[in-house]
Write a protein that holds these residues in place. Structure first.
Motif, PDB file in Angstrom:
ATOM      1  N   GLY A  41     -85.708  40.653  12.069  1.00  0.00           N
ATOM      2  CA  GLY A  41     -85.435  39.696  13.137  1.00  0.00           C
ATOM      3  C   GLY A  41     -85.589  38.243  12.731  1.00  0.00           C
ATOM      4  O   GLY A  41     -85.194  37.347  13.475  1.00  0.00           O
ATOM      5  N   CYS A  42     -86.136  37.996  11.558  1.00  0.00           N
ATOM      6  CA  CYS A  42     -86.330  36.618  11.094  1.00  0.00           C
ATOM      7  C   CYS A  42     -85.038  36.002  10.562  1.00  0.00           C
ATOM      8  O   CYS A  42     -84.989  34.806  10.299  1.00  0.00           O
ATOM      9  CB  CYS A  42     -87.413  36.577  10.016  1.00  0.00           C
ATOM     10  SG  CYS A  42     -86.990  37.538   8.547  1.00  0.00           S
ATOM     11  N   THR A  43     -84.003  36.806  10.410  1.00  0.00           N
ATOM     12  CA  THR A  43     -82.730  36.349   9.855  1.00  0.00           C
ATOM     13  C   THR A  43     -81.621  36.601  10.870  1.00  0.00           C
ATOM     14  O   THR A  43     -81.463  37.721  11.344  1.00  0.00           O
ATOM     15  CB  THR A  43     -82.427  37.084   8.537  1.00  0.00           C
ATOM     16  OG1 THR A  43     -83.553  36.938   7.675  1.00  0.00           O
ATOM     17  CG2 THR A  43     -81.201  36.540   7.867  1.00  0.00           C
ATOM     18  N   THR A  44     -80.890  35.532  11.200  1.00  0.00           N
ATOM     19  CA  THR A  44     -79.877  35.626  12.249  1.00  0.00           C
ATOM     20  C   THR A  44     -78.503  35.245  11.709  1.00  0.00           C
ATOM     21  O   THR A  44     -78.299  34.103  11.293  1.00  0.00           O
ATOM     22  CB  THR A  44     -80.228  34.675  13.409  1.00  0.00           C
ATOM     23  OG1 THR A  44     -81.567  34.906  13.806  1.00  0.00           O
ATOM     24  CG2 THR A  44     -79.298  34.881  14.585  1.00  0.00           C
ATOM     25  N   PRO A  45     -77.556  36.196  11.704  1.00  0.00           N
ATOM     26  CA  PRO A  45     -76.189  35.859  11.300  1.00  0.00           C
ATOM     27  C   PRO A  45     -75.328  35.477  12.504  1.00  0.00           C
ATOM     28  O   PRO A  45     -75.509  35.995  13.603  1.00  0.00           O
ATOM     29  CB  PRO A  45     -75.678  37.152  10.671  1.00  0.00           C
ATOM     30  CG  PRO A  45     -76.463  38.231  11.350  1.00  0.00           C
ATOM     31  CD  PRO A  45     -77.779  37.628  11.758  1.00  0.00           C
ATOM     32  N   GLU A  46     -74.409  34.533  12.297  1.00  0.00           N
ATOM     33  CA  GLU A  46     -73.427  34.151  13.311  1.00  0.00           C
ATOM     34  C   GLU A  46     -72.054  34.238  12.659  1.00  0.00           C
ATOM     35  O   GLU A  46     -71.895  33.864  11.495  1.00  0.00           O
ATOM     36  CB  GLU A  46     -73.668  32.715  13.791  1.00  0.00           C
ATOM     37  CG  GLU A  46     -75.011  32.506  14.465  1.00  0.00           C
ATOM     38  CD  GLU A  46     -75.252  31.038  14.804  1.00  0.00           C
ATOM     39  OE1 GLU A  46     -74.291  30.348  15.226  1.00  0.00           O
ATOM     40  OE2 GLU A  46     -76.385  30.582  14.621  1.00  0.00           O
ATOM     41  N   PHE A  47     -71.050  34.726  13.416  1.00  0.00           N
ATOM     42  CA  PHE A  47     -69.716  34.916  12.846  1.00  0.00           C
ATOM     43  C   PHE A  47     -68.642  34.673  13.888  1.00  0.00           C
ATOM     44  O   PHE A  47     -68.909  34.690  15.084  1.00  0.00           O
ATOM     45  CB  PHE A  47     -69.579  36.330  12.268  1.00  0.00           C
ATOM     46  CG  PHE A  47     -69.816  37.424  13.278  1.00  0.00           C
ATOM     47  CD1 PHE A  47     -68.769  37.958  14.019  1.00  0.00           C
ATOM     48  CD2 PHE A  47     -71.091  37.924  13.499  1.00  0.00           C
ATOM     49  CE1 PHE A  47     -68.983  38.958  14.945  1.00  0.00           C
ATOM     50  CE2 PHE A  47     -71.317  38.925  14.433  1.00  0.00           C
ATOM     51  CZ  PHE A  47     -70.266  39.443  15.155  1.00  0.00           C
ATOM     52  N   PHE A  94     -82.552  31.755   8.334  1.00  0.00           N
ATOM     53  CA  PHE A  94     -83.793  32.469   8.036  1.00  0.00           C
ATOM     54  C   PHE A  94     -84.953  31.639   8.563  1.00  0.00           C
ATOM     55  O   PHE A  94     -85.091  30.463   8.232  1.00  0.00           O
ATOM     56  CB  PHE A  94     -83.935  32.693   6.527  1.00  0.00           C
ATOM     57  CG  PHE A  94     -85.298  33.160   6.104  1.00  0.00           C
ATOM     58  CD1 PHE A  94     -85.756  34.429   6.458  1.00  0.00           C
ATOM     59  CD2 PHE A  94     -86.128  32.340   5.352  1.00  0.00           C
ATOM     60  CE1 PHE A  94     -87.018  34.865   6.073  1.00  0.00           C
ATOM     61  CE2 PHE A  94     -87.381  32.771   4.958  1.00  0.00           C
ATOM     62  CZ  PHE A  94     -87.832  34.027   5.319  1.00  0.00           C
ATOM     63  N   ASP A  95     -85.800  32.256   9.394  1.00  0.00           N
ATOM     64  CA  ASP A  95     -86.999  31.621   9.936  1.00  0.00           C
ATOM     65  C   ASP A  95     -88.191  32.173   9.168  1.00  0.00           C
ATOM     66  O   ASP A  95     -88.508  33.357   9.270  1.00  0.00           O
ATOM     67  CB  ASP A  95     -87.121  31.929  11.426  1.00  0.00           C
ATOM     68  CG  ASP A  95     -88.293  31.236  12.086  1.00  0.00           C
ATOM     69  OD1 ASP A  95     -89.131  30.625  11.374  1.00  0.00           O
ATOM     70  OD2 ASP A  95     -88.389  31.303  13.320  1.00  0.00           O
ATOM     71  N   SER A  96     -88.870  31.317   8.416  1.00  0.00           N
ATOM     72  CA  SER A  96     -89.952  31.764   7.546  1.00  0.00           C
ATOM     73  C   SER A  96     -91.307  31.887   8.245  1.00  0.00           C
ATOM     74  O   SER A  96     -92.304  32.203   7.595  1.00  0.00           O
ATOM     75  CB  SER A  96     -90.080  30.817   6.347  1.00  0.00           C
ATOM     76  OG  SER A  96     -90.528  29.543   6.776  1.00  0.00           O
ATOM     77  N   ALA A  97     -91.356  31.661   9.550  1.00  0.00           N
ATOM     78  CA  ALA A  97     -92.625  31.800  10.280  1.00  0.00           C
ATOM     79  C   ALA A  97     -93.170  33.218  10.096  1.00  0.00           C
ATOM     80  O   ALA A  97     -92.457  34.196  10.284  1.00  0.00           O
ATOM     81  CB  ALA A  97     -92.420  31.502  11.761  1.00  0.00           C
ATOM     82  N   GLY A  98     -94.430  33.292   9.670  1.00  0.00           N
ATOM     83  CA  GLY A  98     -95.059  34.597   9.473  1.00  0.00           C
ATOM     84  C   GLY A  98     -94.679  35.274   8.171  1.00  0.00           C
ATOM     85  O   GLY A  98     -95.054  36.417   7.932  1.00  0.00           O
ATOM     86  N   LYS A  99     -93.937  34.607   7.322  1.00  0.00           N
ATOM     87  CA  LYS A  99     -93.510  35.181   6.041  1.00  0.00           C
ATOM     88  C   LYS A  99     -94.196  34.450   4.895  1.00  0.00           C
ATOM     89  O   LYS A  99     -94.577  33.285   5.025  1.00  0.00           O
ATOM     90  CB  LYS A  99     -91.989  35.067   5.865  1.00  0.00           C
ATOM     91  CG  LYS A  99     -91.179  35.714   6.958  1.00  0.00           C
ATOM     92  CD  LYS A  99     -91.306  37.202   6.901  1.00  0.00           C
ATOM     93  CE  LYS A  99     -90.477  37.841   7.999  1.00  0.00           C
ATOM     94  NZ  LYS A  99     -90.721  39.251   8.101  1.00  0.00           N
TER      95      LYS A  99
END
Length: 160
Positions: A92-98, A115-120
């Protein structure tokens, strides 16, 4: 007489069965033709093909909590319009849009990945799977990099 009657009934039953089978075949053929008109089947030689400029992007080193975005550019090198049905990431930390609209043969578009690096922390390899009317039906791109922590490694404290 009984033999003739039995033979007559047998022939009548056989002819009726043949007629029903012929009717069912005609119905099946017309149903298949109707279904084919509603959803044409494209053979592999004429299908859409998704060709990425690059399938992997390294975002380098970022601080924990930062967001990074990259646009994977692709071209439809096939002979049919390319329609993306879905795109999803490994977490869920990575969101694709197309694009939801068809991409004509020879035209290009992008898959925008955030990519949201929060918590990673540490090395990351996020895989985005793109599903479409393409050959192959699934295409994958990777977003890689390293998330740094704010903490200093043990033994690096200043001495007084």
């Amino acid at each position: 007489m009984i033999k003739q009657l039995t033979l007559g009934l047998f022939l009548a039953a056989a002819l009726t069965a043949c007629n029903q089978a012929n009717t069912q075949t005609q119905t099946a053929d017309s149903t298949a033709a109707t279904a084919g008109a509603a959803a044409p089947i494209v053979n592999a030689a004429d299908a859409a093909v998704m060709k990425f400029e690059t399938e992997t992007h390294d975002f380098g080193k970022i601080k924990k909590g930062e967001k990074v975005t990259y646009e994977f550019k692709y071209v439809n090198t096939g002979k049919s319009p390319l329609i993306i049905k879905d795109a999803y990431a490994t977490c869920g930390c990575t969101t694709p849009e197309f694009d939801k609209e068809p991409i004509a043969p020879g035209k290009s578009s992008i898959i925008k990945v955030t990519f949201d690096s929060a918590g990673k922390s540490g090395l990351q390899d996020k895989i985005v799977t793109v599903i479409g009317n393409t050959v192959p039906a699934e295409n994958r791109v990777h977003l890689t990099g390293e998330v740094l922590t704010d903490e200093k490694p043990a033994g690096t404290a200043k001495k007084k």
